[in-house]
Design a protein around this motif. Structure first.
Motif, PDB file in Angstrom:
ATOM      1  N   LEU A  48       0.824  -1.205   0.000  1.00 39.14           N
ATOM      2  CA  LEU A  48       0.000   0.000   0.000  1.00 39.14           C
ATOM      3  C   LEU A  48       0.861   1.259   0.000  1.00 39.14           C
ATOM      4  CD1 LEU A  48      -2.760  -0.933   2.605  1.00 39.14           C
ATOM      5  CD2 LEU A  48      -2.778  -1.218   0.129  1.00 39.14           C
ATOM      6  N   MET A  85       2.507   2.905  -3.295  1.00 43.40           N
ATOM      7  CA  MET A  85       1.729   3.643  -4.284  1.00 43.40           C
ATOM      8  C   MET A  85       1.717   5.146  -4.055  1.00 43.40           C
ATOM      9  SD  MET A  85      -1.270   0.994  -5.073  1.00 43.40           S
ATOM     10  CE  MET A  85      -1.181   0.270  -3.493  1.00 43.40           C
ATOM     11  N   TYR A 114       0.009   6.938  -2.108  1.00 44.39           N
ATOM     12  CA  TYR A 114      -1.331   7.516  -1.912  1.00 44.39           C
ATOM     13  C   TYR A 114      -1.835   6.992  -0.583  1.00 44.39           C
ATOM     14  CZ  TYR A 114      -6.011   9.013  -3.405  1.00 44.39           C
ATOM     15  OH  TYR A 114      -7.224   9.643  -3.533  1.00 44.39           O
ATOM     16  N   ARG A 121      -3.261  10.505  -7.599  1.00 47.92           N
ATOM     17  CA  ARG A 121      -4.453   9.734  -7.971  1.00 47.92           C
ATOM     18  C   ARG A 121      -4.651   9.743  -9.490  1.00 47.92           C
ATOM     19  NH1 ARG A 121      -8.900  10.592  -9.960  1.00 47.92           N
ATOM     20  NH2 ARG A 121      -8.854  12.852  -9.871  1.00 47.92           N
ATOM     21  N   LEU A 142      -1.697   6.469  -9.939  1.00 47.15           N
ATOM     22  CA  LEU A 142      -2.465   5.271  -9.585  1.00 47.15           C
ATOM     23  C   LEU A 142      -3.195   4.719 -10.791  1.00 47.15           C
ATOM     24  CD1 LEU A 142      -4.094   6.300  -6.210  1.00 47.15           C
ATOM     25  CD2 LEU A 142      -2.103   4.868  -6.593  1.00 47.15           C
ATOM     26  N   GLY A 143      -3.062   3.431 -10.993  1.00 51.40           N
ATOM     27  CA  GLY A 143      -3.800   2.805 -12.086  1.00 51.40           C
ATOM     28  C   GLY A 143      -3.075   2.862 -13.409  1.00 51.40           C
ATOM     29  N   TYR A 151      -2.428  -1.910  -8.769  1.00 45.59           N
ATOM     30  CA  TYR A 151      -2.477  -2.698  -7.546  1.00 45.59           C
ATOM     31  C   TYR A 151      -3.484  -3.828  -7.697  1.00 45.59           C
ATOM     32  CZ  TYR A 151      -3.641  -3.494  -2.580  1.00 45.59           C
ATOM     33  OH  TYR A 151      -3.899  -4.034  -1.344  1.00 45.59           O
ATOM     34  N   PRO A 206      -5.371  -6.302  -5.123  1.00 38.26           N
ATOM     35  CA  PRO A 206      -5.513  -6.443  -3.673  1.00 38.26           C
ATOM     36  C   PRO A 206      -5.502  -7.896  -3.226  1.00 38.26           C
ATOM     37  CG  PRO A 206      -7.622  -6.008  -4.658  1.00 38.26           C
ATOM     38  CD  PRO A 206      -6.637  -5.974  -5.773  1.00 38.26           C
ATOM     39  N   ALA A 265      -7.641  -9.367  -1.108  1.00 37.32           N
ATOM     40  CA  ALA A 265      -8.935 -10.039  -1.099  1.00 37.32           C
ATOM     41  C   ALA A 265      -9.688  -9.690  -2.363  1.00 37.32           C
ATOM     42  CB  ALA A 265      -9.721  -9.603   0.132  1.00 37.32           C
ATOM     43  N   ALA A 321     -13.149  -7.332  -4.074  1.00 31.61           N
ATOM     44  CA  ALA A 321     -12.528  -6.120  -4.571  1.00 31.61           C
ATOM     45  C   ALA A 321     -13.407  -5.389  -5.575  1.00 31.61           C
ATOM     46  CB  ALA A 321     -11.182  -6.437  -5.206  1.00 31.61           C
ATOM     47  N   VAL A 363     -12.693   3.547 -14.191  1.00 34.17           N
ATOM     48  CA  VAL A 363     -11.239   3.531 -14.010  1.00 34.17           C
ATOM     49  C   VAL A 363     -10.571   4.363 -15.108  1.00 34.17           C
ATOM     50  CG1 VAL A 363      -9.178   2.087 -14.066  1.00 34.17           C
ATOM     51  CG2 VAL A 363     -11.201   1.301 -12.851  1.00 34.17           C
ATOM     52  N   VAL A 368     -10.126  -8.983 -11.894  1.00 34.15           N
ATOM     53  CA  VAL A 368      -9.460  -7.910 -11.157  1.00 34.15           C
ATOM     54  C   VAL A 368      -8.080  -7.631 -11.765  1.00 34.15           C
ATOM     55  CG1 VAL A 368      -8.347  -7.360  -8.961  1.00 34.15           C
ATOM     56  CG2 VAL A 368     -10.684  -8.196  -8.992  1.00 34.15           C
ATOM     57  N   ILE A 376      -8.469  -5.760 -14.958  1.00 35.09           N
ATOM     58  CA  ILE A 376      -8.847  -4.357 -14.755  1.00 35.09           C
ATOM     59  C   ILE A 376      -7.651  -3.559 -14.236  1.00 35.09           C
ATOM     60  CG2 ILE A 376     -10.322  -2.797 -13.419  1.00 35.09           C
ATOM     61  CD1 ILE A 376     -12.452  -4.983 -13.430  1.00 35.09           C
ATOM     62  N   SER A 377      -6.915  -4.155 -13.292  1.00 33.76           N
ATOM     63  CA  SER A 377      -5.773  -3.432 -12.721  1.00 33.76           C
ATOM     64  C   SER A 377      -4.760  -3.074 -13.794  1.00 33.76           C
ATOM     65  CB  SER A 377      -5.082  -4.304 -11.672  1.00 33.76           C
ATOM     66  OG  SER A 377      -5.817  -4.324 -10.495  1.00 33.76           O
TER      67      SER A 377
END
Lengths: 335, 415, 334
Positions: A54, A57, A59, A87, A91-92, A97, A99, A101, A105, A119, A166, A169-170
């Motif tokens: 975490l 990143m 953020y 952001r 990020l992205g 990232y 995650p 779980a 998510a 996104v 996920v 998408i990430s």
């Protein structure tokens, strides 16, 4: 040596608990990743590896707070940047990232394609919905995901499918660094394999330029990543190539960690399976000196008084222990 | 256990609710000691006397007086007697006499009188009808007499001679210490439509209502607990049947059931405890649902399985392995049941279906009486507002405690 | 789609079961009481009647109305047959009006008052709850206790307080009835305006009491959602907080539809009593009048109608919920 994608210098972050105590879960971590490389981070639960993910990143939101250090992504230092710029620009699309779980998510009441739109629009408002759809369709096809997933809600997907969605998408914005926090831990073996294959595909096809893979499953790291770092009580205790780390760990903690696993490779099988006695220290009040000293069977009184420096060996290997490489090897040989 | 209690008493919400509730309970116990007697005793002959300290005029007239000279006493007296009509007339005269009254308030008696004294004269040449002139003259006379009178004579008929004799004269400056008057009555909340002391009634009503809430809560919790435990633990057909019944009673509004049952009971059968039981009988479903879902999640836990394997009896498993784990939910549900029981009674009473009305007051009955006698339309706020406030406070304190408990037992909800 | 059909079928069957059960209860409860219900009811009615034969007459009429001279089963069939036709007999207190006529003229008022009021209260309550959850410290500390306090004011209490403040002291709204008593209902603007002004106080008192409870529930729900993994994940993908709050709000609000379904019975109960305070010409006042006048047929029919309304509302909310929350669809797979 390839281009450096991510460089982290002496990063410190902390949690502030409900009772206003500071917990330094990442306490002076440095690392670098070159283009095309992957780095594994291993450690027991509670060693701070998820927090590190975490923290990387740049953020932060409560209860996690930034303390000091630099995060340089592809030559750009993001640690002093305004959060909204981070952001929007980092990020992205620069750092992505995955995650821990992934089961939960995804927003359960939103269609996957709507989320992908959100996104992409968070970084680039100009893209039309149709373009996004086409792009997502193409990417999903390459990654072996069925197109109709796009029109479904997260609740309609199975666990393995959710995780792969996920990941897709990430990485949809082709980030330079992908940080994956235990992406396969909660899955069955088949899904795990698919996830790992997908991560490899992403690297090979160049959708991601580098990757940090965090897990407590060392054998997995050995198979997936180029280098492995071992983390203990908020600090990095050793960094080496995957092979060296598994077959020739230097730091007593890495050695203990490797001793507690079964690696299905020749030559490892005959060593005894051992567990490290004791539990990791409470980071609210970390011990003086070497943090592993309390559990280290080779510790001397000096270890508890003096912080070990990180020693870099000529082959790029790093470890932080008061004992020299030669001394360590001597000690291990005598066992 | 000790640790849980400490945590509970560290929750500001729980402690806040607890304090309010304990305060209400303390009032219920202490007030009747200070002011004993039948709460439904009719002391007033008229309805709705204002809150305040009442003392007997008869006794006061013969009580020892102390003279005071208070500067504004006259003005106040005149102000209280000078009607709005008179004031309007005064201002009208000022207008005709071209006296500048710009910015003088109608309520500012002092300035009005001062201006009047300075300017009024019957002979002043002002164009107006003769009738008007006479009217203002009369007005002036009455104003002057208000200011002038300084003694009042109390006259009583001598039973022997039949003559009127002056018993005593009351001076304008004579004051009586209220505590010296033989007969006084403190009515902090006045009297209600039947002339009963509202505060005394309220305290008694609060006690009955909390009692109703407790009985309703106990009945509902016992039924809900039994149904929930059986459905959750036994499972299978028993669960299906009990869940069906529970769900049926959840969707059918309990308020309607209450009305139907209460209506079918005759007035004489409807004592406070009967009403309480009926409320409990119609409101157990929440407890049953929450207990059932908790028990289902517990049913296959290791410690329960261990007990089963050890051959412990159903009763023992429930008592030692299940109940302690769901106790917090049951307590929370119970607290809510008590508060909704009190509310249900008051709504029922408002519909005219509350407990029998002649023995004890309840909060709902007090509300019902106040509404029947239009206390809200004639400004007798003391007859209904304290009742509403009491119901709200009881229910608020119980819910606050419940929220506090919820936050202790479900840490996600913490601040 | 197949899953939806399955769900709808299940809900329709459930609705019918509850309906039948409600009718049975409505029929049975007064007849199950230990005392002879006819005697109990006529007892109230004949209080103060000196003429014994008149009292006897009343008793006979009620016995006939109840059909107590027939078997329980026959009585029930008769009851259902009549109820289906909308025939609830004649009112005793407003003789010779029929019960269905009285209810017909009251039901519109109740629906027009309570449906919007409960919906508005629900929406405002959810907004406040979400805000409290999002702001947490500070705002939450003040807002939560206030919401809790408001939600604990009984419906009639709120009604009385509003009536006294706005109707009597400030005189900005009429205090009783559904329209100006001097008017005859017609389609003029003047009449509508009168209806509108009379609508205000009952409307807001119901809105105010429903806000608090909903806000408290929504706050807990939103806090759960704010801690959900998707919030963190969305944040780390660079999605704006404002957008994420919308996700949370939507996800927390949807289950609140079920919350509304669960509490609608209680809410309507409170709102009916609030109607009495304002002498609003709806079912609440009808019921009050019926209870006061010991008008059994009217009470029985009113309770039945209210129950059916609640069941219907429940049913519709379930259906709406299933359509707009995909989580229900997914649950049908299991």
């Amino acid at each position: 040596m390839g281009k450096i994608m991510l460089e982290v210098k002496d990063l410190k972050t902390k949690y502030i608990t409900r009772f206003h105590e500071d917990v330094y879960s990442v306490d002076g971590v440095s690392l670098t990743i070159e283009e095309g490389k992957s780095l594994g981070i291993a450690g027991e639960s509670g060693c701070g590896k998820s927090t590190l993910a975490l923290s990387l990143m740049g953020y932060y939101f409560a209860p996690l707070h930034y303390v000091s250090g630099d995060i340089i992504v592809d030559g750009r230092n993001i640690s002093g940047m305004n959060p909204d710029d981070v952001r929007k620009n980092i990020l992205g699309n620069e750092i992505a990232y995955i995650p821990q779980a992934a089961m939960n998510a995804l927003n359960p009441t939103q269609k996957i394609i709507r989320f992908i739109e959100d996104v992409i629009h968070a970084h680039d408002k100009s893209m039309s919905k149709k373009d996004i759809y086409d792009m997502a369709k193409e990417r999903f096809a390459i990654l072996g995901l069925p197109e109709d997933v796009l029109q479904k809600h997260a609740v309609e997907l199975s666990g393995g499918m959710k995780q792969r969605t996920v990941i897709a998408i990430s990485t949809i914005l082709s980030p330079k660094v992908l940080i994956a926090d235990e992406p396969s831990s909660a899955l069955d073996v088949t899904s795990q394999k698919m996830v790992i294959k997908m991560m490899r595909d992403l690297m090979e096809k160049g959708y991601i330029k580098s990757m940090i893979f965090i897990t407590h499953e060392l054998p997995l790291l050995y198979n997936v990543t180029d280098d492995i770092m071992v983390m203990y009580a908020g600090r990095i205790v050793e960094k080496a190539s995957a092979k060296d780390m598994v077959f020739d760990p230097l730091h007593p903690y890495s050695k203990g960690l490797m001793g507690s696993i079964i690696v299905p490779e020749e030559g490892v099988r005959d060593h005894k399976l051992t567990a490290i006695p004791g539990t990791p220290p409470n980071l609210k009040h970390p011990p003086e000196g070497c943090r592993f000293a309390d559990r280290c069977k080779y510790a001397t009184p000096t270890c508890k008084a003096m912080d070990p420096q990180t020693i870099e060996l000529p082959n790029g290997r790093m470890y932080s222990c008061l004992m020299s490489e030669r001394k360590l090897r001597e000690v291990y040989a005598n066992e | 256990m000790k640790n849980t209690l400490r945590q509970i008493f560290h929750s500001p919400k729980f402690v806040g609710g607890f304090c309010i509730f304990v305060f209400i309970l303390a009032m219920m116990i202490i007030y009747p000691l200070i002011n004993p007697g039948d709460p439904l005793e009719r002391i007033g002959v008229e309805t709705f006397s204002k809150p305040g300290i009442y003392f007997s005029m008869y006794d006061a007239s013969t009580t020892k007086t102390s003279p005071f000279r208070l500067a504004d006493a006259d003005d106040k007296r005149v102000a209280s007697k000078l009607s709005m009509e008179d004031r309007v007339a005064m201002v009208e005269w000022f207008g005709l006499a071209e006296v500048d009254v710009e910015g003088v308030s109608m309520d500012d008696t002092e300035t009005l009188l001062k201006l009047w004294d300075e300017n009024y004269s019957a002979d002043k040449k002002i164009k107006m009808t003769q009738a008007k002139k006479k009217y203002f003259k009369r007005l002036n006379n009455s104003i002057q007499s208000l200011k002038a009178a300084d003694k009042m004579e109390v006259v009583s008929k001598n039973p022997e001679s039949g003559e009127n004799e002056t018993v005593t004269t009351i001076d304008k400056n004579a004051y009586v210490n209220v505590s010296d008057v033989t007969n006084t009555k403190i009515l902090p909340l006045g009297t209600d439509n039947f002339g009963r002391d509202v505060l005394k009634e309220l305290v008694s009503a609060t006690r009955t209502s909390i009692g109703i809430g407790l009985i309703a809560g106990i009945v509902a919790t016992l039924i809900g607990l039994t149904v929930g435990l059986l459905a959750g633990y036994v499972g299978g057909l028993v669960d299906d049947l009990l869940s069906l019944v529970t769900n049926l009673f959840t969707v059918i509004p309990s308020f309607i059931l209450l009305i139907l049952i209460s209506y079918s009971l005759s007035q004489d059968q409807r004592g406070p405890s009967t009403v309480a039981v009926v409320i409990g009988l119609t409101s157990w479903t929440w407890t049953a649902r929450s207990v059932r879902s908790q028990v289902i999640s517990l049913r296959n836990r290791d410690h329960v399985n261990l007990s089963k394997l050890s051959g412990h009896s159903l009763v023992r498993i429930i008592l030692t392995d299940i109940l302690p784990y769901i106790a917090s939910y049951v307590v929370m549900a119970f607290i809510l049941q008590v508060s909704s029981g009190i509310l249900a009674e008051s709504q029922l009473s408002l519909l005219g279906l509350g407990p029998k009305t002649t023995v004890t007051p309840t909060l709902g009955l007090m509300m019902n009486w106040a509404m029947l006698y239009s206390a809200h339309l004639n400004g007798s706020w003391w007859a209904y507002f304290p009742v509403i406030l009491t119901i709200t406070l009881i229910s608020f304190s119980l819910n606050l405690m419940n929220t506090g408990l919820d936050q202790v037992f479900n840490p996600e909800l913490r601040d | 789609m197949k899953n939806y059909m399955k769900y709808f079928r299940k809900k329709i069957v459930w609705f019918l079961i509850t309906l039948v059960f409600a009718v049975i209860l409505n029929f049975l409860l007064p007849r199950l009481m230990p005392a002879d219900p006819v005697a109990a009811i006529t007892g109230k009615l004949t209080q103060g009647m000196t003429d014994a034969s008149a009292a006897q007459e009343v008793y006979k009429r009620y016995a006939e109305e109840f059909g107590t001279n027939k078997s329980m089963f026959e009585q029930f069939i008769l009851f259902v047959k009549k109820a289906v036709r909308g025939d609830f007999g004649l009112s005793f207190s407003q003789y010779p009006r029929s019960v269905s006529n009285i209810i017909g003229s009251a039901i519109g008022w109740t629906v027009a008052l309570q449906l919007p009021a409960i919906l508005v209260g629900w929406i405002l309550g959810n907004l406040l709850g979400a805000l409290a959850a999002y702001m947490r410290k500070g705002f939450d500390k003040i807002l939560l206790p206030i919401s809790l306090f408001c939600s604990n004011v009984p419906a009639f209490g709120m009604a009385v307080v509003l009536l006294v403040i706005f109707g009597i002291n400030l005189k900005i709204a009429p205090i009783a009835g559904g329209y100006d008593a001097s008017m005859i209902p017609n389609m003029s603007w003047k009449f509508f305006y009168s209806v509108f002004t009379h609508y205000q106080l009952p409307f807001w008192s119901i809105v105010l009491i429903s806000i608090g409870g909903q806000a408290v529930g929504m706050r807990s729900m939103s806090i759960y959602e704010l801690n959900a993994d998707y919030v963190k994940y969305s944040r780390f993908l660079g999605i704006k907080d404002r957008k994420i709050v919308m996700y949370v709000f939507r996800n927390a609000m949807l289950p609140q539809i079920t919350g509304l379904a669960m509490s609608i019975g209680t809410m309507i109960g409170g709102a009916l009593v609030a109607e009495i305070i304002f002498s609003y010409p709806g079912l609440g006042s009808t019921m009050y009048a019926a209870v006061t006048a010991a008008d059994y047929p009217l009470i029985s029919a009113t309770t039945l109608i209210i129950t059916i309304m609640v069941l219907l509302a429940n049913f519709l909310l379930d259906i709406i919920y299933a359509i707009i929350d995909p989580r229900v669809k997914a649950a049908q797979f299991d």
